[in-house]
Design a protein around this motif. Structure first.
Motif, PDB file in Angstrom:
ATOM      1  N   PRO A 100       0.820  -1.206   0.000  1.00 42.63           N
ATOM      2  CA  PRO A 100       0.000   0.000   0.000  1.00 42.63           C
ATOM      3  C   PRO A 100       0.861   1.266   0.000  1.00 42.63           C
ATOM      4  CG  PRO A 100       0.049  -0.958   2.192  1.00 42.63           C
ATOM      5  CD  PRO A 100       0.765  -1.913   1.281  1.00 42.63           C
ATOM      6  N   VAL A 101       0.269   2.387  -0.360  1.00 42.67           N
ATOM      7  CA  VAL A 101       0.974   3.670  -0.349  1.00 42.67           C
ATOM      8  C   VAL A 101       1.393   4.010   1.077  1.00 42.67           C
ATOM      9  CG1 VAL A 101       0.749   6.137  -0.793  1.00 42.67           C
ATOM     10  CG2 VAL A 101      -0.203   4.491  -2.414  1.00 42.67           C
ATOM     11  N   ALA A 102       0.516   3.706   2.031  1.00 42.62           N
ATOM     12  CA  ALA A 102       0.812   3.912   3.448  1.00 42.62           C
ATOM     13  C   ALA A 102       0.216   2.749   4.235  1.00 42.62           C
ATOM     14  CB  ALA A 102       0.227   5.232   3.940  1.00 42.62           C
ATOM     15  N   CYS A 103       0.865   2.365   5.310  1.00 40.58           N
ATOM     16  CA  CYS A 103       0.382   1.269   6.149  1.00 40.58           C
ATOM     17  C   CYS A 103      -0.930   1.677   6.810  1.00 40.58           C
ATOM     18  CB  CYS A 103       1.425   0.941   7.217  1.00 40.58           C
ATOM     19  SG  CYS A 103       0.905  -0.369   8.346  1.00 40.58           S
ATOM     20  N   PRO A 104      -1.984   0.863   6.674  1.00 42.00           N
ATOM     21  CA  PRO A 104      -3.262   1.206   7.291  1.00 42.00           C
ATOM     22  C   PRO A 104      -3.241   1.104   8.821  1.00 42.00           C
ATOM     23  CG  PRO A 104      -3.421  -0.909   6.184  1.00 42.00           C
ATOM     24  CD  PRO A 104      -2.074  -0.349   5.863  1.00 42.00           C
ATOM     25  N   GLU A 105      -2.245   0.429   9.370  1.00 38.73           N
ATOM     26  CA  GLU A 105      -2.149   0.285  10.831  1.00 38.73           C
ATOM     27  C   GLU A 105      -1.393   1.437  11.481  1.00 38.73           C
ATOM     28  OE1 GLU A 105      -3.427  -2.131  12.960  1.00 38.73           O
ATOM     29  OE2 GLU A 105      -4.566  -2.808  11.219  1.00 38.73           O
ATOM     30  N   CYS A 106      -0.209   1.764  10.935  1.00 35.71           N
ATOM     31  CA  CYS A 106       0.636   2.764  11.609  1.00 35.71           C
ATOM     32  C   CYS A 106       0.942   3.993  10.762  1.00 35.71           C
ATOM     33  CB  CYS A 106       1.933   2.118  12.086  1.00 35.71           C
ATOM     34  SG  CYS A 106       3.088   1.684  10.759  1.00 35.71           S
ATOM     35  N   GLY A 107       0.546   3.972   9.480  1.00 38.22           N
ATOM     36  CA  GLY A 107       0.764   5.125   8.622  1.00 38.22           C
ATOM     37  C   GLY A 107       2.136   5.196   7.968  1.00 38.22           C
ATOM     38  N   ALA A 108       2.977   4.159   8.142  1.00 40.07           N
ATOM     39  CA  ALA A 108       4.313   4.162   7.546  1.00 40.07           C
ATOM     40  C   ALA A 108       4.223   4.217   6.018  1.00 40.07           C
ATOM     41  CB  ALA A 108       5.071   2.904   7.968  1.00 40.07           C
ATOM     42  N   ALA A 109       5.206   4.839   5.396  1.00 39.68           N
ATOM     43  CA  ALA A 109       5.259   4.961   3.944  1.00 39.68           C
ATOM     44  C   ALA A 109       5.545   3.609   3.289  1.00 39.68           C
ATOM     45  CB  ALA A 109       6.351   5.951   3.545  1.00 39.68           C
ATOM     46  N   ARG A 110       5.215   3.495   2.011  1.00 37.71           N
ATOM     47  CA  ARG A 110       5.438   2.271   1.233  1.00 37.71           C
ATOM     48  C   ARG A 110       6.889   1.790   1.336  1.00 37.71           C
ATOM     49  NH1 ARG A 110       3.441   2.202  -4.796  1.00 37.71           N
ATOM     50  NH2 ARG A 110       1.583   1.446  -3.783  1.00 37.71           N
ATOM     51  N   GLU A 111       7.817   2.711   1.430  1.00 41.17           N
ATOM     52  CA  GLU A 111       9.231   2.353   1.503  1.00 41.17           C
ATOM     53  C   GLU A 111       9.564   1.523   2.740  1.00 41.17           C
ATOM     54  OE1 GLU A 111       8.145   5.551   0.904  1.00 41.17           O
ATOM     55  OE2 GLU A 111       8.512   5.422  -1.240  1.00 41.17           O
ATOM     56  N   GLU A 112       8.698   1.536   3.744  1.00 43.56           N
ATOM     57  CA  GLU A 112       8.927   0.767   4.974  1.00 43.56           C
ATOM     58  C   GLU A 112       8.486  -0.703   4.851  1.00 43.56           C
ATOM     59  OE1 GLU A 112      10.660   1.852   7.469  1.00 43.56           O
ATOM     60  OE2 GLU A 112      10.774   3.887   6.724  1.00 43.56           O
ATOM     61  N   PHE A 113       7.882  -1.078   3.718  1.00 40.09           N
ATOM     62  CA  PHE A 113       7.437  -2.449   3.502  1.00 40.09           C
ATOM     63  C   PHE A 113       8.532  -3.287   2.873  1.00 40.09           C
ATOM     64  CE2 PHE A 113       3.430  -0.583   4.375  1.00 40.09           C
ATOM     65  CZ  PHE A 113       2.588  -1.603   4.768  1.00 40.09           C
ATOM     66  N   GLU A 114       8.628  -4.547   3.286  1.00 38.47           N
ATOM     67  CA  GLU A 114       9.555  -5.508   2.707  1.00 38.47           C
ATOM     68  C   GLU A 114       8.802  -6.748   2.277  1.00 38.47           C
ATOM     69  OE1 GLU A 114      12.535  -6.424   5.606  1.00 38.47           O
ATOM     70  OE2 GLU A 114      13.611  -4.544   5.254  1.00 38.47           O
ATOM     71  N   VAL A 115       9.280  -7.396   1.218  1.00 35.10           N
ATOM     72  CA  VAL A 115       8.703  -8.660   0.759  1.00 35.10           C
ATOM     73  C   VAL A 115       9.048  -9.742   1.772  1.00 35.10           C
ATOM     74  CG1 VAL A 115       8.731 -10.405  -1.062  1.00 35.10           C
ATOM     75  CG2 VAL A 115       8.864  -7.986  -1.656  1.00 35.10           C
ATOM     76  N   VAL A 116       8.049 -10.552   2.135  1.00 36.96           N
ATOM     77  CA  VAL A 116       8.292 -11.688   3.032  1.00 36.96           C
ATOM     78  C   VAL A 116       7.936 -12.963   2.301  1.00 36.96           C
ATOM     79  CG1 VAL A 116       7.988 -10.392   5.170  1.00 36.96           C
ATOM     80  CG2 VAL A 116       6.020 -11.433   4.107  1.00 36.96           C
ATOM     81  N   PRO A 117       8.663 -14.053   2.562  1.00 39.94           N
ATOM     82  CA  PRO A 117       8.391 -15.303   1.874  1.00 39.94           C
ATOM     83  C   PRO A 117       7.035 -15.900   2.269  1.00 39.94           C
ATOM     84  CG  PRO A 117      10.293 -15.525   3.340  1.00 39.94           C
ATOM     85  CD  PRO A 117       9.781 -14.137   3.470  1.00 39.94           C
ATOM     86  N   ILE A 118       6.375 -16.515   1.296  1.00 37.66           N
ATOM     87  CA  ILE A 118       5.128 -17.228   1.553  1.00 37.66           C
ATOM     88  C   ILE A 118       5.464 -18.709   1.489  1.00 37.66           C
ATOM     89  CG2 ILE A 118       2.805 -17.729   0.712  1.00 37.66           C
ATOM     90  CD1 ILE A 118       2.758 -14.921  -0.475  1.00 37.66           C
ATOM     91  N   PRO A 119       5.222 -19.443   2.567  1.00 34.91           N
ATOM     92  CA  PRO A 119       5.556 -20.875   2.568  1.00 34.91           C
ATOM     93  C   PRO A 119       4.818 -21.618   1.453  1.00 34.91           C
ATOM     94  CG  PRO A 119       4.925 -20.140   4.759  1.00 34.91           C
ATOM     95  CD  PRO A 119       4.632 -19.018   3.818  1.00 34.91           C
ATOM     96  N   ALA A 120       5.523 -22.507   0.775  1.00 34.63           N
ATOM     97  CA  ALA A 120       4.918 -23.322  -0.282  1.00 34.63           C
ATOM     98  C   ALA A 120       3.935 -24.291   0.355  1.00 34.63           C
ATOM     99  CB  ALA A 120       5.988 -24.074  -1.042  1.00 34.63           C
ATOM    100  N   GLY A 121       2.852 -24.495  -0.302  1.00 36.89           N
ATOM    101  CA  GLY A 121       1.918 -25.410   0.307  1.00 36.89           C
ATOM    102  C   GLY A 121       0.839 -25.741  -0.560  1.00 36.89           C
TER     103      GLY A 121
END
Length: 58
Positions: A37-58
């Motif tokens: 998102p452009v900004a975090c809906p929880e804390c308002g952090a900018a998009r730059e504060e987001f990191e990709v996290v792995p999704i477990p295969a399943g």
């Protein structure tokens, strides 16, 4: 052009299924699938504060 593992010069080869990406806010831990998102809906952090996290295969 692909190498022996099916990777193209511009990244991994894509199959017909869409690849899901999960993002996490590094400040509060909020997770979202798809596009960051452009900004975090929880804390308002900018998009730059987001990191990709792995999704477990399943």
């Amino acid at each position: 052009m692909e190498d022996s593992k099916g990777h193209r010069a511009d990244g991994p080869a894509r199959n017909a299924e869409s690849v899901s990406i999960r993002w996490a806010c590094t400040l509060c831990g909020y997770h979202v699938d798809g596009e960051a998102p452009v900004a975090c809906p929880e804390c308002g952090a900018a998009r730059e504060e987001f990191e990709v996290v792995p999704i477990p295969a399943g």
